[in-house]
Design a protein around this motif. Sequence first.
Motif, PDB file in Angstrom:
ATOM      1  N   SER A   1     -10.738  -1.482 -12.921  1.00 18.46           N
ATOM      2  CA  SER A   1     -10.648  -2.795 -12.191  1.00 18.46           C
ATOM      3  C   SER A   1     -11.741  -4.523 -12.802  1.00 18.46           C
ATOM      4  CB  SER A   1     -12.491  -2.710 -11.374  1.00 18.46           C
ATOM      5  OG  SER A   1     -13.160  -2.026 -11.965  1.00 18.46           O
TER       6      SER A   1
ATOM      7  N   VAL B   1      -7.476   0.922  -4.362  1.00 23.93           N
ATOM      8  CA  VAL B   1      -8.099   0.555  -5.601  1.00 23.93           C
ATOM      9  C   VAL B   1      -7.132  -0.706  -5.967  1.00 23.93           C
ATOM     10  CG1 VAL B   1      -9.788   0.182  -7.692  1.00 23.93           C
ATOM     11  CG2 VAL B   1      -9.797   1.550  -5.468  1.00 23.93           C
TER      12      VAL B   1
ATOM     13  N   ILE C   1      -5.685  -8.845  -5.628  1.00 16.72           N
ATOM     14  CA  ILE C   1      -6.993  -9.829  -6.413  1.00 16.72           C
ATOM     15  C   ILE C   1      -6.517 -10.695  -7.348  1.00 16.72           C
ATOM     16  CG2 ILE C   1      -8.467  -9.164  -4.259  1.00 16.72           C
ATOM     17  CD1 ILE C   1     -10.638  -8.573  -7.035  1.00 16.72           C
TER      18      ILE C   1
ATOM     19  N   PHE D   1      -6.984   6.798  -2.117  1.00 17.10           N
ATOM     20  CA  PHE D   1      -8.239   5.740  -2.123  1.00 17.10           C
ATOM     21  C   PHE D   1      -7.770   5.415  -3.708  1.00 17.10           C
ATOM     22  CE2 PHE D   1     -12.471   5.380  -4.825  1.00 17.10           C
ATOM     23  CZ  PHE D   1     -12.849   4.425  -3.492  1.00 17.10           C
TER      24      PHE D   1
ATOM     25  N   ILE E   1      -5.823  -3.243  -4.446  1.00 20.09           N
ATOM     26  CA  ILE E   1      -6.436  -4.331  -4.309  1.00 20.09           C
ATOM     27  C   ILE E   1      -6.827  -5.283  -5.504  1.00 20.09           C
ATOM     28  CG2 ILE E   1      -8.420  -5.018  -3.587  1.00 20.09           C
ATOM     29  CD1 ILE E   1      -9.004  -2.114  -2.262  1.00 20.09           C
ATOM     30  N   ILE E   2      -6.167  -4.028  -6.349  1.00 20.88           N
ATOM     31  CA  ILE E   2      -6.866  -4.924  -7.589  1.00 20.88           C
ATOM     32  C   ILE E   2      -5.566  -5.727  -8.207  1.00 20.88           C
ATOM     33  CG2 ILE E   2      -6.350  -4.786 -10.191  1.00 20.88           C
ATOM     34  CD1 ILE E   2      -8.492  -1.666  -9.672  1.00 20.88           C
TER      35      ILE E   2
ATOM     36  N   ILE F   1     -14.949  -2.836  -1.417  1.00 22.05           N
ATOM     37  CA  ILE F   1     -15.798  -3.777  -1.986  1.00 22.05           C
ATOM     38  C   ILE F   1     -16.106  -3.441  -3.303  1.00 22.05           C
ATOM     39  CG2 ILE F   1     -18.754  -3.197  -1.993  1.00 22.05           C
ATOM     40  CD1 ILE F   1     -18.201  -1.494   0.442  1.00 22.05           C
ATOM     41  N   ILE F   2     -15.880  -1.572  -3.932  1.00 21.03           N
ATOM     42  CA  ILE F   2     -15.763  -1.957  -5.655  1.00 21.03           C
ATOM     43  C   ILE F   2     -14.521  -2.784  -6.021  1.00 21.03           C
ATOM     44  CG2 ILE F   2     -13.880   0.401  -5.524  1.00 21.03           C
ATOM     45  CD1 ILE F   2     -16.263   1.579  -6.850  1.00 21.03           C
ATOM     46  N   THR F   3     -13.967  -3.194  -4.788  1.00 18.80           N
ATOM     47  CA  THR F   3     -12.909  -3.898  -6.019  1.00 18.80           C
ATOM     48  C   THR F   3     -13.518  -5.553  -6.178  1.00 18.80           C
ATOM     49  OG1 THR F   3     -11.057  -2.334  -5.178  1.00 18.80           O
ATOM     50  CG2 THR F   3     -10.523  -3.894  -6.334  1.00 18.80           C
TER      51      THR F   3
ATOM     52  N   THR G   1     -14.369  -6.901   4.727  1.00 15.32           N
ATOM     53  CA  THR G   1     -15.326  -6.702   3.829  1.00 15.32           C
ATOM     54  C   THR G   1     -14.990  -8.325   2.853  1.00 15.32           C
ATOM     55  OG1 THR G   1     -14.860  -4.535   3.551  1.00 15.32           O
ATOM     56  CG2 THR G   1     -15.157  -5.112   1.644  1.00 15.32           C
TER      57      THR G   1
ATOM     58  N   ALA H   1     -12.898   0.531  -0.617  1.00 19.25           N
ATOM     59  CA  ALA H   1     -12.237   0.814  -2.071  1.00 19.25           C
ATOM     60  C   ALA H   1     -11.670  -1.024  -2.403  1.00 19.25           C
ATOM     61  CB  ALA H   1     -11.280   1.106  -1.928  1.00 19.25           C
TER      62      ALA H   1
END
Lengths: 199, 199, 199, 199
Positions: B86, B13, B20, B9, B16-17, A17-19, D19, A15
């Motif tokens: 994303s 994600v 970051i 999952f 994280i979005i 890495i993809i983000t 990561t 998750a």
Amino acid sequence: MTSERIAAFSDGVIAIIITIMVLELKVPHGADLNALSGLLPIFLTYVLSFIVLGIYWNNHHHMFSLTDRITGGVLWANLHLLFWLSLMPFVTGWMGENHFAPLPTALYGAVLLFSGIAYYILEQTIIRSQGANSKLEAAVGTDRKGLASVVLYAVAVPLAFVNQLISDAIFVLVALMWLVPDRRIESLFDEMQRKERST
Amino acid sequence: MTSERIAAFSDGVIAIIITIMVLELKVPHGADLNALSGLLPIFLTYVLSFIVLGIYWNNHHHMFSLTDRITGGVLWANLHLLFWLSLMPFVTGWMGENHFAPLPTALYGAVLLFSGIAYYILEQTIIRSQGANSKLEAAVGTDRKGLASVVLYAVAVPLAFVNQLISDAIFVLVALMWLVPDRRIESLFDEMQRKERST
Amino acid sequence: MTSERIAAFSDGVIAIIITIMVLELKVPHGADLNALSGLLPIFLTYVLSFIVLGIYWNNHHHMFSLTDRITGGVLWANLHLLFWLSLMPFVTGWMGENHFAPLPTALYGAVLLFSGIAYYILEQTIIRSQGANSKLEAAVGTDRKGLASVVLYAVAVPLAFVNQLISDAIFVLVALMWLVPDRRIESLFDEMQRKERST
Amino acid sequence: MTSERIAAFSDGVIAIIITIMVLELKVPHGADLNALSGLLPIFLTYVLSFIVLGIYWNNHHHMFSLTDRITGGVLWANLHLLFWLSLMPFVTGWMGENHFAPLPTALYGAVLLFSGIAYYILEQTIIRSQGANSKLEAAVGTDRKGLASVVLYAVAVPLAFVNQLISDAIFVLVALMWLVPDRRIESLFDEMQRKERST
């Protein structure tokens, strides 16, 4: 160490890495179409990498849902896979920023290749840890689709120095092979697996 | 593949979005008000994007709490939604850094539009996978609120080239529509849903 | 929406904030002590922010372990808290890079202040949602320690323009207040809570 | 606060550290071998750090699977460990970018040293919290392997100013010590542990 724990950790890493890969899509300075169009190659690479990672996440999940016992070997084989996948943001950025130049394309292919090999090693490590009557082996057989991906990536790496478009086409082809399960290919793989079992 | 797994999952994600995204709020070099005030547009965009992602997280959760079976289609429709979400840090950074210039505003709207469409596709994919007596369909009906958001975003994109403030106003309006459930609008939607069911 | 879900999402966001904050500790170009010593202010700020976020994580957990029902209000009050916490990497980087200059120090304090207020609002929202016999209210009373932190932060913000060292000292003081539970202060708070209950 | 919760949070933080570390592997500007070869030192450091973090994740897990009760002390000892680990991306970037120069190598070693100490403190804090018949103590004894790592790191730090290659060799050695469990060393440690118990 339960398989849920290791799956959750792997989910987390994938998750992330993809983000964070989106951070390679650097905000351009201008506000016009020019500034944006310069980002097209990296955006296309981003889309491809996103799909590849999505496929890995999906397959990884199915694999661990058939895995009960986590040995030290399985744990490290899994970290080995995550290591190669963790390089995806870097090679995505490098290939994208250099508009699919030969060396970055080859390196992108190499990371896909080693990821594919690492996945295969992980699969075999789990199968060996399950001994006879391995549930995972029953499900994947010799995993011809996985092996085919590895072979295709191995071919794509040197081809990047001939014409990188061929390599790019192979990357897309492998992704489509997993993404759009072609009925005929699927039944071909099924056929092979059946034959193999009856032998 | 259980729905909890895919929800966890997706949670990861989205978490994280949403986090970051703050990296787009680049630390300025000076230490005075001037340095800070230059960040105002990106900060406002950050607030808006944070709220939009919060709404998606919230709605996504409700949706998956009504989803038991995860088909391959649902899995990929979900990754499709995560793909568009994303891109939020990127468009947030671009629109913010360019003080809501037309093209970045239109692109911000386009990502919201495609996210909205992806959400709708995911919803419909789940409903179809549930067949008759779909729990999700019973809850959302034709999801007029979701469709209205998509239509409003579709209108906001071209309007960015007329006057980007209109587009920005629409983005805020859609967010408020989900954030502050207006009693009258809510009962209007309920009314429509009731009528639809009785038909 | 269960409280576990919202706690897991919040855990994820706080884990990411606490970790990406290290990206503000930019790798210096030189390899000598000079290059390193320039990073000392940002390192110290990093340590402080790490502790502050650790305290929030800890308290947030205790709060949600006493929370069963998640209303829409609780959900948004929680996102409101996460919003302010998500600004920690930015203000950490800005205050650190500017060697605790007045304005960055004041802004750092402001984010701590709004985080404290958001935490208090969240607490009150949960207590109200639990009605009479609120488990959380029984545990925290009027949360004098939380209110004291908010008041101290509110004082630290304007003081940054007088002498920023005073503000920095207050930030450290509040952290220590939570980190090192002073027996006397603890019993003072307990005393106050007991009195309040018996009234 | 259950041990699962704290383990999940730690998993999240370690997953993020492992990561985002790849972000230190900055995408080079050129597209030729030269551009790539300049990244070799940082790549090698990345591999080492990835393995070290993998070992910590693995050991951390085993430790918490033997931990039922989480006291305030355990919680903060755990955050203390995560703090030192969170500096891994920074020291990885600094050592890698400076081709293993003395000071960056020493600092890398120092972070490993403090991580090792923090791990040991956490272990002892849990053992003390479990009182007599501590399950964790029964499993690790005096944790001679952990202590040996700390001693080796403490030696590696000053040696970086003599010849940094010695320090680098020690870092690799410690990683191998955990990664490749040498039968003889393992039985040696077992022997020592048995003796200690019978005393």
